[in-house]
Structures are given as structure tokens and as C-alpha cells.
Design an enzyme around this catalytic site. Structure first.
Site, PDB file in Angstrom:
ATOM      1  CD  GLU A   1      10.298  13.042  11.526  1.00  0.00           C
ATOM      2  OE1 GLU A   1       9.210  12.478  11.737  1.00  0.00           O
ATOM      3  OE2 GLU A   1      11.259  12.483  10.961  1.00  0.00           O
TER       4      GLU A   1
ATOM      5  CE  LYS B   1      -1.879   3.052   1.794  1.00  0.00           C
ATOM      6  NZ  LYS B   1      -1.759   4.467   1.332  1.00  0.00           N
TER       7      LYS B   1
ATOM      8  CB  CYS C   1      13.016   8.868   8.320  1.00  0.00           C
ATOM      9  SG  CYS C   1      11.535   8.449   7.432  1.00  0.00           S
TER      10      CYS C   1
ATOM     11  CD  GLU D   1      12.397   4.966   9.143  1.00  0.00           C
ATOM     12  OE1 GLU D   1      11.998   5.954   9.837  1.00  0.00           O
ATOM     13  OE2 GLU D   1      12.691   5.052   7.937  1.00  0.00           O
TER      14      GLU D   1
HETATM   15  P1  ADP Z   1       3.124  10.799   6.785  1.00  0.00           P
HETATM   16  O1  ADP Z   1       2.935  11.705   7.951  1.00  0.00           O
HETATM   17  O2  ADP Z   1       4.528  10.610   6.350  1.00  0.00           O
HETATM   18  O3  ADP Z   1       2.142  11.011   5.663  1.00  0.00           O
HETATM   19  P2  ADP Z   1       1.612   8.498   7.526  1.00  0.00           P
HETATM   20  O4  ADP Z   1       1.950   7.622   8.678  1.00  0.00           O
HETATM   21  O5  ADP Z   1       0.346   9.264   7.568  1.00  0.00           O
HETATM   22  O6  ADP Z   1       2.874   9.381   7.357  1.00  0.00           O
HETATM   23  O7  ADP Z   1       1.619   7.677   6.164  1.00  0.00           O
HETATM   24  C1  ADP Z   1       2.515   6.616   5.883  1.00  0.00           C
HETATM   25  C2  ADP Z   1       1.748   5.515   5.178  1.00  0.00           C
HETATM   26  O8  ADP Z   1       0.758   5.007   6.074  1.00  0.00           O
HETATM   27  C3  ADP Z   1       0.991   5.977   3.935  1.00  0.00           C
HETATM   28  O9  ADP Z   1       1.008   4.939   2.948  1.00  0.00           O
HETATM   29  C4  ADP Z   1      -0.418   6.172   4.465  1.00  0.00           C
HETATM   30  O10 ADP Z   1      -1.418   6.052   3.469  1.00  0.00           O
HETATM   31  C5  ADP Z   1      -0.509   5.028   5.453  1.00  0.00           C
HETATM   32  N1  ADP Z   1      -1.559   5.220   6.476  1.00  0.00           N
HETATM   33  C6  ADP Z   1      -2.081   6.379   6.941  1.00  0.00           C
HETATM   34  N2  ADP Z   1      -3.057   6.130   7.838  1.00  0.00           N
HETATM   35  C7  ADP Z   1      -3.151   4.779   7.965  1.00  0.00           C
HETATM   36  C8  ADP Z   1      -3.951   3.896   8.767  1.00  0.00           C
HETATM   37  N3  ADP Z   1      -4.868   4.362   9.591  1.00  0.00           N
HETATM   38  N4  ADP Z   1      -3.733   2.576   8.639  1.00  0.00           N
HETATM   39  C9  ADP Z   1      -2.787   2.082   7.796  1.00  0.00           C
HETATM   40  N5  ADP Z   1      -2.024   2.861   7.017  1.00  0.00           N
HETATM   41  C10 ADP Z   1      -2.186   4.188   7.089  1.00  0.00           C
END
Ligand code: ADP
Length: 488
Positions: free
Chosen positions: A390, A182, A291, A257
Site C-alpha cells: 500500500e 483518540k 484504505c 481496518e
Molecule cells: P497512519 O500510517 O495512517 O498514520 P497509524 O496507524 O500510525 O496510521 O495511525 C492511526 C491512528 O493510530 C492514529 O490516531 C495514531 O495516532 C494512532 N497510533 C499510532 N501509534 C499508536 C500506538 N502505538 N498505539 C495506539 N495508537 C497509535
């Protein structure tokens, strides 16, 4: 910039079982260029139904397909072929990555080179992972074997889509897992293209399945799916908690990570000609959305003014522009991210934290782009959020320290522990400090060199757990089986 978008990957498909198809809901999401804020492609808005299909397809490929039963050498050869396929399309993929993420072309090119290198490295490593034999009772022979989990899930972020795909998928495949990815909704065109390229070089059906979509829909459906055997996640600490909770409910393992607030610890005897350009680059590369960005610069008090003057001089020359301008940095990824970074700026002003220098945004950038001029703050009070949180933007926080003990205390003074740099010509001191810093990687007189494909990478403390990159990732993405054989 000429980006060819004729293929289905950029017109809204999910890639399952080596075929493109529309998301079952029929929905798509616009892909927006960070350089001008305009949509230029569509991706599928995958959801639970697509994830169910992708996991079932990966499961079939694991249980009935050739992938886990191929020799490790054969798997490695296919990974190497994908490395070559990526390399041959470096120009096309560079343009795509730059358009999707907004990063300067030279940075996007380095990312494509690194993505190919992951498949080259793990292609070569696939048949070098072996077990051991354990001395046991007389009449027994006890070998161990590294075996794949089965189906691994990979949820990756938008900051380095191409590199993240290589980093997490290549080792998982090398040991014989089948995968469901994903990617991030903000930027995922190169991962989609890589999946298509993998099919074209001969990866069997169902080995690489990729479902783009929103995190709370496709991401949550994948993380919580009872049919997966392991999760690799890179992203925010908040979502990391959700991932680990989902993994716990399914009694499976995960690597997380979750970013950092990585320090450069700079002593007065450091070689500033070497250190300053590297330090500045580590916080503006990818507009600070890295990161492992070296976002805190801790300077020995006696050298504070001299080092600050050197950093200021360099920072004032920095320019943000579009990918084609190929300057020091591009825009940040989205309007939301720009707002987040500017929120830190506003609060810093409110708290009276001094700005030491600012770069500039090039004159002729498109009005709709998400550009942020890079900034240095200092001296930042030790408890201020710029010293502890961060930002994920082009912002360097400078703090003075008194002596070696103070430097270590300060370096370890955040919740994070991803990476660190120690700068000193005194080898004993540099090593002493480096060994006390709590971080997954510590550089001495260098930082973030060479893409680090060979180097185990991951966090201590709240930067997460588990290791990707290097040979270590082959252990992370496999599990151990012990055979106890009585031969009498
Ligand atoms: P960032 O702040 O870098 O956007 P996120 O943690 O929101 O970091 O996103 C990192 C990945 O996790 C992306 O692929 C995002 O679509 C996915 N993501 C965001 N929310 C969820 C969730 N509730 N469950 C699983 N994956 C998620």
C-alpha cells in the site's frame, strides 16, 4: 478560505464530560495545513492522565448516567439531532476539514455530508436492533438481547477524520456504549467539533469523550487501558498489531481496518466510458490516501493497450492544488507522507518500472505544501512493491492478466483483502470472478459508490477483521446476552 477557529476545540483542549480543558501536561501540538506547511491551530497533546480521566468519565456515564438506560428510540433521536446539527453547519465544517486535511473543498464537502449521514442512518437504526427467541426444553423461554459492551475506545486515522468519526462513533452510541476517541494528531479538528456539537444538541455528559494527542502517548494509553471494553481501530498494519496485542492482554475484542491494495479487474468487454473515470477517481480521491483506493488495475491482455491509452489520457489532465482551487486532488497529509510516496517513486525508477503517465501540480501552489503529482506505472512486475504494498498516495499500478483464472490469482495475490472491482459486460463472468476474490466488498461495474454508509465494510486477510458501516456495525459494537427462563 475563511475558517473560524474561535472555539476551544482548535486552541488546544481535550473534551471530557462535555467540557473543554487543557491536557494535564499543559502541552499542545501544532496543527499544520498540508497545503502550505504552516501551523494554523493547536490541539492538546493528551497523554495517559487525560486518557485515565476520559475512561473514568465514560465508565461513570455507562454505569450511572442515562445513556445505556434511555430507550433506543431516545438515543436514536439524539443521533438524528446531531446529524441535523452537522448538516446545518456543512459550509463551516467543509472549510475546517479541507484546511486540516488539504483535500479539495468538493471532497471535504462530500465527507461532511457522509458524516451527517452516519448519524442519520444509525439514528434511524438504533431501535431496530433486536434479539431472537430460541426453542429449548419444554417449560423454558429463551430470549436473546443485544447489549452494549460498556465503554468503547476508538482510535481513528487522519485521512477521513469527519467520516471516520461518524462511521465508528454513531453505531457504538446507537447500541448504548459510551465512548473515548483518540483521533489522529495529523488531522482531527472536525471530530473535536463534532464532540462539541453533540454536547450542544443534548448528549449527556461523558457519552462522547475525545482526547487528541500522539499515537504512542494518548493512543497507546487508550489501547492498553484496563477500563475499556472494546477497541475499534483504523490505521496501519504495524499499529494494528499493537492494538490487537493490547486487546488480547485485556481480554477484550477489537475491530481492525488496516488498509489494502485493492484491485480493479478489467476484462476486454468492459464499458470503458464508465470504467475509466471511476477507476482514475478511486486512486486520486483524497490524493490516494484512502484504505479502499483501487490502487491496482489488472487488465485483460487483449485490451491492455486500448485501456492504458484511455487511462493515460485521463491521468494527464489531473491537477493537484490547494483546497480552494478545488481540483482533482490536494496535497498529501504531511512531509513524512510525501517522503514515503517519493520513496516508492525512487525505488520504482531504480527497478526500471516504466511510468505510463503523470498528472501535474498547479503552477501557483504554496511552496511549503506537500503536493505530489499523480502517477501511473505499468506494466508493474508482479512481485514489485508497487504491485503488493500500500503506497497511500496518488499512484496507480497497472498489470496485465491472461485469462479469468489468472485474473483471480492476481487479484488475490497480495496480503490484503479490503475491496475489489470487477468490470465486464458479461454478467456471468463478472459474478464468477467477484465471488472468487477475497475481499470484504466487491463491486461489479462500479466502485466505492455513494459513500457506502449502508454497506458493511472491513477486511479479509491482513486488511483486518470485523465490520463497520451498515447494520452489521450494530452487531460489531454490541454483545449477545441470552436469558434462560424456566416457567414450568
Ligand atoms: P497512519 O500510517 O495512517 O498514520 P497509524 O496507524 O500510525 O496510521 O495511525 C492511526 C491512528 O493510530 C492514529 O490516531 C495514531 O495516532 C494512532 N497510533 C499510532 N501509534 C499508536 C500506538 N502505538 N498505539 C495506539 N495508537 C497509535
Amino acid at each position: 478560505m475563511n475558517v473560524q477557529l474561535s472555539s476551544a476545540f482548535a486552541t488546544g483542549g481535550v473534551f471530557i464530560g462535555n467540557h473543554w480543558k487543557a491536557a494535564q501536561s499543559g502541552r499542545t501540538l501544532d496543527v499544520v495545513s498540508p497545503a502550505d506547511g504552516a501551523p494554523f491551530a493547536k490541539i492538546a497533546a493528551g497523554g495517559k492522565a487525560d486518557i485515565d480521566e476520559a475512561v473514568a468519565t465514560a465508565r461513570r456515564a455507562s454505569e450511572e448516567g442515562p445513556w445505556p438506560r434511555m430507550t433506543a428510540t431516545e438515543r436514536g433521536r439524539l443521533l438524528s439531532k446531531l446529524a441535523v446539527a452537522i448538516e446545518l453547519r456543512t459550509d463551516e465544517l467543509t472549510a475546517l476539514e479541507a484546511r486540516d486535511t488539504g483535500k479539495p473543498l468538493k471532497q471535504a464537502r462530500a465527507d461532511i455530508v457522509a458524516a451527517a449521514r452516519y448519524f442519520e442512518f444509525y439514528g434511524g437504526a438504533a431501535d431496530k436492533l433486536h434479539g431472537e427467541t430460541i426453542p429449548f426444553l419444554n417449560g423454558y423461554f429463551v430470549p436473546t438481547e443485544r447489549v452494549p459492551f460498556g465503554v468503547t475506545a476508538h482510535i481513528i486515522p487522519w485521512n477521513y477524520p469527519a467520516q471516520m468519526f461518524g462511521r465508528t462513533i454513531a453505531p457504538a452510541l446507537a447500541v448504548g456504549n459510551t465512548t473515548v476517541i483518540k483521533p489522529a494528531e495529523e488531522a482531527c479538528l472536525t471530530p473535536l467539533r463534532f464532540a462539541e456539537l453533540a454536547a450542544s444538541v443534548g448528549f449527556p455528559d461523558g457519552v462522547i469523550n475525545i482526547v487528541p494527542g500522539l499515537g504512542e502517548e494518548a493512543g497507546a494509553a487508550l489501547a492498553n487501558h484496563p477500563g475499556i471494553d472494546f477497541i475499534s481501530f483504523t490505521g496501519s498494519p504495524e499499529v494494528g498489531t499493537l492494538i490487537q496485542t493490547a486487546a488480547a492482554k485485556n481480554h477484550i475484542g477489537c475491530t481492525l481496518e488496516l488498509g489494502g491494495k485493492s484491485p480493479h479487474v478489467l476484462f476486454s468487454d468492459a464499458d470503458l466510458e464508465v470504467a475509466i473515470p471511476v477507476i482514475v477517481n478511486t486512486v486520486v480521491q483524497n490524493a490516494g490516501q484512502t484504505c479502499s483506493a483501487g490502487s491496482r488495475l489488472l487488465i485483460e491482455k487483449s485490451a491492455y493497450d486500448k485501456v492504458v491509452a484511455g487511462i493515460q489520457e485521463k491521468f494527464k489532465t489531473l491537477r493537484a492544488g490547494t483546497p480552494e482551487m478545488d481540483l482533482d486532488l490536494g496535497p498529501v497529509i504531511s512531509a513524512n507522507q510525501k517522503k514515503r510516496v517519493e520513496g516508492f517513486f525512487e525505488r520504482a525508477t531504480g527497478n526500471g518500472v516504466p511510468i505510463l503517465a503523470e498528472g501535474a501540480i498547479a503552477d501557483n501552489v504554496p511552496a511549503g505544501g506537500y503536493f505530489v503529482a499523480p502517477r501511473i506505472y505499468g506494466p508493474v512486475p508482479r512481485t514489485n512493491e508497487l504491485a503488493t504494498q500500500e503506497v497511500f498516495g496518488p499512484v496507480l499500478s497497472i498489470l496485465p492478466f491472461e485469462d479469468e483464472a489468472d485474473a483471480v490469482r492476481l487479484a488475490n495475490g497480495t496480503d490484503f483483502g479490503l475491496m475489489a472491482g470487477v468490470w465486464s459486460r458479461n454478467g456471468s463472468r463478472a459474478l464468477r470472478v467477484a465471488r472468487q476474490v477475497k475481499a470484504g466488498q466487491v463491486y461489479i461495474n462500479a466502485y466505492g459508490a455513494g459513500g457506502g454508509i449502508e454497506l458493511p465494510f472491513g477486511g479479509m486477510k491482513k486488511s483486518g477483521h470485523g465490520r463497520e458501516k451498515g447494520f452489521e456495525a450494530l452487531y460489531e459494537f454490541s454483545t449477545l446476552k441470552t436469558m434462560i427462563i424456566k416457567h414450568g
